[in-house]
Design a protein around this motif. Structure first.
Motif, PDB file in Angstrom:
ATOM      1  N   ILE A  19      16.888 -83.981 -23.965  1.00  0.00           N
ATOM      2  CA  ILE A  19      15.570 -84.161 -24.577  1.00  0.00           C
ATOM      3  C   ILE A  19      15.686 -84.862 -25.925  1.00  0.00           C
ATOM      4  CG2 ILE A  19      13.569 -82.936 -25.550  1.00  0.00           C
ATOM      5  CD1 ILE A  19      13.850 -80.898 -23.297  1.00  0.00           C
ATOM      6  N   ALA A  20      16.788 -84.647 -26.604  1.00  0.00           N
ATOM      7  CA  ALA A  20      16.993 -85.304 -27.906  1.00  0.00           C
ATOM      8  C   ALA A  20      16.958 -86.823 -27.804  1.00  0.00           C
ATOM      9  CB  ALA A  20      18.326 -84.859 -28.501  1.00  0.00           C
ATOM     10  N   ALA A  21      17.192 -87.360 -26.599  1.00  0.00           N
ATOM     11  CA  ALA A  21      17.239 -88.814 -26.412  1.00  0.00           C
ATOM     12  C   ALA A  21      15.901 -89.482 -26.690  1.00  0.00           C
ATOM     13  CB  ALA A  21      17.703 -89.139 -24.993  1.00  0.00           C
ATOM     14  N   ILE A  22      14.814 -88.723 -26.601  1.00  0.00           N
ATOM     15  CA  ILE A  22      13.505 -89.364 -26.788  1.00  0.00           C
ATOM     16  C   ILE A  22      13.333 -89.888 -28.213  1.00  0.00           C
ATOM     17  CG2 ILE A  22      12.480 -87.901 -25.019  1.00  0.00           C
ATOM     18  CD1 ILE A  22      11.073 -86.310 -27.109  1.00  0.00           C
ATOM     19  N   ALA A  23      14.084 -89.343 -29.155  1.00  0.00           N
ATOM     20  CA  ALA A  23      13.959 -89.779 -30.550  1.00  0.00           C
ATOM     21  C   ALA A  23      14.188 -91.273 -30.700  1.00  0.00           C
ATOM     22  CB  ALA A  23      14.933 -89.005 -31.433  1.00  0.00           C
ATOM     23  N   TYR A  36       0.667 -81.760 -22.188  1.00  0.00           N
ATOM     24  CA  TYR A  36       1.328 -80.699 -21.419  1.00  0.00           C
ATOM     25  C   TYR A  36       0.287 -79.789 -20.782  1.00  0.00           C
ATOM     26  CZ  TYR A  36       0.819 -78.007 -25.858  1.00  0.00           C
ATOM     27  OH  TYR A  36       0.357 -77.389 -27.003  1.00  0.00           O
ATOM     28  N   GLY A  37       0.748 -78.749 -20.121  1.00  0.00           N
ATOM     29  CA  GLY A  37      -0.145 -77.904 -19.330  1.00  0.00           C
ATOM     30  C   GLY A  37      -0.564 -76.640 -20.032  1.00  0.00           C
ATOM     31  N   GLY A  38      -0.197 -75.500 -19.437  1.00  0.00           N
ATOM     32  CA  GLY A  38      -0.701 -74.228 -19.925  1.00  0.00           C
ATOM     33  C   GLY A  38       0.063 -73.602 -21.071  1.00  0.00           C
ATOM     34  N   GLY A  39       1.128 -74.219 -21.516  1.00  0.00           N
ATOM     35  CA  GLY A  39       1.835 -73.679 -22.668  1.00  0.00           C
ATOM     36  C   GLY A  39       3.182 -73.065 -22.371  1.00  0.00           C
ATOM     37  N   SER A  40       3.641 -73.139 -21.116  1.00  0.00           N
ATOM     38  CA  SER A  40       4.945 -72.555 -20.790  1.00  0.00           C
ATOM     39  C   SER A  40       6.072 -73.258 -21.547  1.00  0.00           C
ATOM     40  CB  SER A  40       5.210 -72.630 -19.282  1.00  0.00           C
ATOM     41  OG  SER A  40       5.244 -73.976 -18.836  1.00  0.00           O
ATOM     42  N   ILE A  41       5.847 -74.519 -21.937  1.00  0.00           N
ATOM     43  CA  ILE A  41       6.898 -75.239 -22.667  1.00  0.00           C
ATOM     44  C   ILE A  41       7.145 -74.628 -24.045  1.00  0.00           C
ATOM     45  CG2 ILE A  41       6.485 -77.391 -21.427  1.00  0.00           C
ATOM     46  CD1 ILE A  41       5.106 -78.435 -24.012  1.00  0.00           C
ATOM     47  N   LYS A  42       6.189 -73.848 -24.527  1.00  0.00           N
ATOM     48  CA  LYS A  42       6.407 -73.169 -25.812  1.00  0.00           C
ATOM     49  C   LYS A  42       7.229 -71.898 -25.622  1.00  0.00           C
ATOM     50  CE  LYS A  42       2.412 -75.034 -28.252  1.00  0.00           C
ATOM     51  NZ  LYS A  42       1.178 -74.758 -29.000  1.00  0.00           N
ATOM     52  N   ALA A  43       7.166 -71.321 -24.431  1.00  0.00           N
ATOM     53  CA  ALA A  43       7.921 -70.101 -24.156  1.00  0.00           C
ATOM     54  C   ALA A  43       9.366 -70.399 -23.775  1.00  0.00           C
ATOM     55  CB  ALA A  43       7.247 -69.312 -23.030  1.00  0.00           C
ATOM     56  N   ASN A  44       9.601 -71.542 -23.143  1.00  0.00           N
ATOM     57  CA  ASN A  44      10.961 -71.820 -22.662  1.00  0.00           C
ATOM     58  C   ASN A  44      11.774 -72.714 -23.597  1.00  0.00           C
ATOM     59  OD1 ASN A  44       9.989 -74.435 -22.220  1.00  0.00           O
ATOM     60  ND2 ASN A  44       9.801 -74.171 -20.004  1.00  0.00           N
ATOM     61  N   GLY A  45      11.214 -73.042 -24.745  1.00  0.00           N
ATOM     62  CA  GLY A  45      11.962 -73.793 -25.737  1.00  0.00           C
ATOM     63  C   GLY A  45      11.848 -75.302 -25.648  1.00  0.00           C
ATOM     64  N   VAL A  46      11.194 -75.805 -24.612  1.00  0.00           N
ATOM     65  CA  VAL A  46      11.076 -77.259 -24.443  1.00  0.00           C
ATOM     66  C   VAL A  46      10.214 -77.862 -25.551  1.00  0.00           C
ATOM     67  CG1 VAL A  46      10.204 -79.087 -22.926  1.00  0.00           C
ATOM     68  CG2 VAL A  46      11.468 -77.155 -21.956  1.00  0.00           C
ATOM     69  N   TYR A  47       9.134 -77.182 -25.898  1.00  0.00           N
ATOM     70  CA  TYR A  47       8.242 -77.694 -26.948  1.00  0.00           C
ATOM     71  C   TYR A  47       9.014 -77.870 -28.263  1.00  0.00           C
ATOM     72  CZ  TYR A  47       4.241 -77.965 -30.154  1.00  0.00           C
ATOM     73  OH  TYR A  47       3.347 -78.363 -31.128  1.00  0.00           O
ATOM     74  N   ASP A  48       9.830 -76.906 -28.591  1.00  0.00           N
ATOM     75  CA  ASP A  48      10.601 -76.999 -29.838  1.00  0.00           C
ATOM     76  C   ASP A  48      11.573 -78.168 -29.801  1.00  0.00           C
ATOM     77  OD1 ASP A  48       9.307 -74.813 -30.907  1.00  0.00           O
ATOM     78  OD2 ASP A  48      10.850 -73.376 -30.291  1.00  0.00           O
ATOM     79  N   GLN A  49      12.194 -78.392 -28.653  1.00  0.00           N
ATOM     80  CA  GLN A  49      13.121 -79.518 -28.527  1.00  0.00           C
ATOM     81  C   GLN A  49      12.396 -80.848 -28.664  1.00  0.00           C
ATOM     82  OE1 GLN A  49      16.255 -79.270 -25.377  1.00  0.00           O
ATOM     83  NE2 GLN A  49      15.250 -77.341 -24.840  1.00  0.00           N
ATOM     84  N   VAL A  50      11.226 -80.948 -28.056  1.00  0.00           N
ATOM     85  CA  VAL A  50      10.432 -82.180 -28.160  1.00  0.00           C
ATOM     86  C   VAL A  50       9.974 -82.389 -29.599  1.00  0.00           C
ATOM     87  CG1 VAL A  50       8.258 -83.281 -27.469  1.00  0.00           C
ATOM     88  CG2 VAL A  50       9.684 -82.151 -25.751  1.00  0.00           C
ATOM     89  N   SER A  51       9.520 -81.312 -30.215  1.00  0.00           N
ATOM     90  CA  SER A  51       9.058 -81.384 -31.597  1.00  0.00           C
ATOM     91  C   SER A  51      10.173 -81.852 -32.524  1.00  0.00           C
ATOM     92  CB  SER A  51       8.538 -80.011 -32.036  1.00  0.00           C
ATOM     93  OG  SER A  51       8.103 -80.047 -33.376  1.00  0.00           O
ATOM     94  N   ASP A  52      11.361 -81.333 -32.313  1.00  0.00           N
ATOM     95  CA  ASP A  52      12.497 -81.725 -33.144  1.00  0.00           C
ATOM     96  C   ASP A  52      12.853 -83.195 -32.928  1.00  0.00           C
ATOM     97  OD1 ASP A  52      14.688 -80.938 -34.992  1.00  0.00           O
ATOM     98  OD2 ASP A  52      15.951 -81.463 -33.282  1.00  0.00           O
ATOM     99  N   LEU A  54      10.872 -85.526 -32.154  1.00  0.00           N
ATOM    100  CA  LEU A  54       9.813 -86.383 -32.677  1.00  0.00           C
ATOM    101  C   LEU A  54       9.567 -86.174 -34.178  1.00  0.00           C
ATOM    102  CD1 LEU A  54       7.155 -86.125 -29.796  1.00  0.00           C
ATOM    103  CD2 LEU A  54       8.689 -88.040 -30.282  1.00  0.00           C
ATOM    104  N   LYS A  55      10.509 -85.560 -34.855  1.00  0.00           N
ATOM    105  CA  LYS A  55      10.287 -85.209 -36.261  1.00  0.00           C
ATOM    106  C   LYS A  55      10.066 -86.429 -37.151  1.00  0.00           C
ATOM    107  CE  LYS A  55      15.281 -84.848 -37.089  1.00  0.00           C
ATOM    108  NZ  LYS A  55      16.408 -83.928 -37.353  1.00  0.00           N
ATOM    109  N   ASP A  56      10.553 -87.583 -36.741  1.00  0.00           N
ATOM    110  CA  ASP A  56      10.360 -88.795 -37.531  1.00  0.00           C
ATOM    111  C   ASP A  56       9.230 -89.669 -36.999  1.00  0.00           C
ATOM    112  OD1 ASP A  56      12.449 -88.162 -39.273  1.00  0.00           O
ATOM    113  OD2 ASP A  56      13.943 -89.031 -37.914  1.00  0.00           O
ATOM    114  N   HIS A  57       8.484 -89.136 -36.048  1.00  0.00           N
ATOM    115  CA  HIS A  57       7.348 -89.859 -35.468  1.00  0.00           C
ATOM    116  C   HIS A  57       6.027 -89.233 -35.896  1.00  0.00           C
ATOM    117  CE1 HIS A  57      10.611 -91.140 -32.795  1.00  0.00           C
ATOM    118  NE2 HIS A  57       9.827 -92.113 -32.354  1.00  0.00           N
TER     119      HIS A  57
END
Length: 383
Positions: A19-23, A36-52, A54-57
């Motif tokens: 996921i870090a490759a998206i940077a 995204y959908g119902g919010g499961s990505i916040k429970a499984n850590g994917v949202y945090d990885q995406v957020s990190d 995109l920190k410079d975007h």
């Protein structure tokens, strides 16, 4: 083999921690909308990885895309794009989120008065907001193809455009470990039937495509039950994830006739009765195999021999055994294989046939010979 043109421009980042490759893949000057959908990505850590990543975007988010993404929901995202000047979309989720984001991308730059025309009237898409995706549920193959299926009320329709092909896709099997047993089973069966729609037609001596398809089917038959029995096995999840992508990225469908009648009938079951997409496919495919056995005889025998290793008996006996084996595999994955398994009876058939007619699905199949009467026979065989 039929003539074909094959081109798949989606760059794939496969494996753990990708996921870090998206940077580095999304331009730093882009205004990104993460969908995204119902919010499961916040429970499984994917949202945090995406957020990190995109920190410079500069980015914002749009949540709430449903399974079987609804037109009205997606149009809210289109309004957000126009209000905020969004220039790039990143879908984070399963096939429904990716499909929905494809429509958002196309609708945001659609020059017609009614974006639903993209689906209902096959209005041509001439531009779209660039998009990519982080896949969390392997099933549809939408992460590396041009198609999407969108729902409005009880109407479920598809469109295709090269403008909505994801520029890149991140496939990290580790993020699938949090999926429910039902989601895993749905994904495996969805990929299986995608393969069958492109394989189980009639022979055109396309040996490469046939062998690829048979390999995918064998892999899903082998790994699907393992994913349910050993849900933490990363090797199993990796093989399933890559199989689902390969099942519908255009490769096995190049130069061969394709069917898709199971999907068209299945869409009506989802639209009318809310049955999971993959579960409708498990109900319809065996019935299509039974009703269309003469049209599919050559490939049914090949399927029986090469995938299920059924070699003894007459052709009809071999075909019968292959259908039984297919149903048994679906049952092993926890799928219904009859309309009655989904609490539907003969009364539903008139409703479904009427919907097929309303949506123009009157000549289905690889030969275009599946009239409404034939589709009715399929549904009757599925009772």
């Amino acid at each position: 083999m039929l003539n074909f043109t094959f081109h798949n421009p989606t760059k794939i980042f496969f494996g753990e921690n990708q996921i870090a490759a998206i940077a580095k893949q999304i331009p730093t000057d882009a205004k990104v909308l993460v969908t995204y959908g119902g919010g499961s990505i916040k429970a499984n850590g994917v949202y945090d990885q995406v957020s990190d990543a995109l920190k410079d975007h500069q980015w914002s988010e749009f949540s709430g895309i449903e399974p079987n993404p609804q037109f009205d929901t997606l149009m809210k995202a289109v309004a957000k794009i126009k209000e905020e000047g969004i220039t790039y979309l990143l879908a984070v989720g399963g096939g429904s989120v990716v499909d929905g984001t494809k429509f958002i991308a196309a609708a945001a730059r659609f020059e017609g008065a009614e974006p639903w025309d993209i689906l209902s009237k096959h209005a041509k898409v001439t531009d779209a907001v660039p998009m990519a995706c982080v896949l969390t549920l392997p099933a549809t193959g939408s992460e590396s193809n041009t198609g999407a299926v969108i729902t409005r009320g009880t109407t479920k329709l598809a469109f295709m455009s090269p403008y909505v092909q994801p520029l890149f896709a991140v496939l990290d099997p580790k993020v699938t470990l949090s999926l429910s047993e039902r989601q895993v089973a749905n994904g495996v069966v969805d990929a299986f039937v995608h393969t069958m729609e492109q394989y189980l037609t009639f022979p055109v001596n396309a040996k490469v495509q046939d062998r690829f398809s048979e390999g995918l089917l064998l892999n899903l038959i082998e790994e699907g039950p393992k994913a349910l029995a050993t849900p933490d096995d990363m090797e199993v999840r990796s093989n399933i994830m890559w199989s689902a992508t390969m099942a519908l990225n255009g490769l096995i469908g190049a130069g061969v006739p394709q069917d898709w009648s199971t999907h068209m009938i299945g869409h009506e079951l989802t639209g009318q009765y809310g049955i999971d997409h993959a579960r409708t496919l498990a109900i319809v495919l065996p019935a299509v195999m039974k009703v269309q056995r003469e049209q599919k005889r050559g490939k049914l025998v090949q399927y029986a021999q090469r995938v299920w290793n059924i070699v003894d008996g007459t052709e009809d006996e071999i075909i019968d055994q292959a259908i039984v084996k297919t149903e048994a595999f679906f049952k092993e994955m926890g799928m219904p294989v009859r309309l009655s398994d989904a609490d539907l009876d003969a009364a539903s058939i008139d409703v479904l046939v009427a919907q097929l007619e309303a949506h123009g699905m009157t000549t289905l199949g690889e030969h275009g010979d599946m009239t409404l009467d034939v589709s009715r026979k399929v549904l009757e065989a599925a009772l």
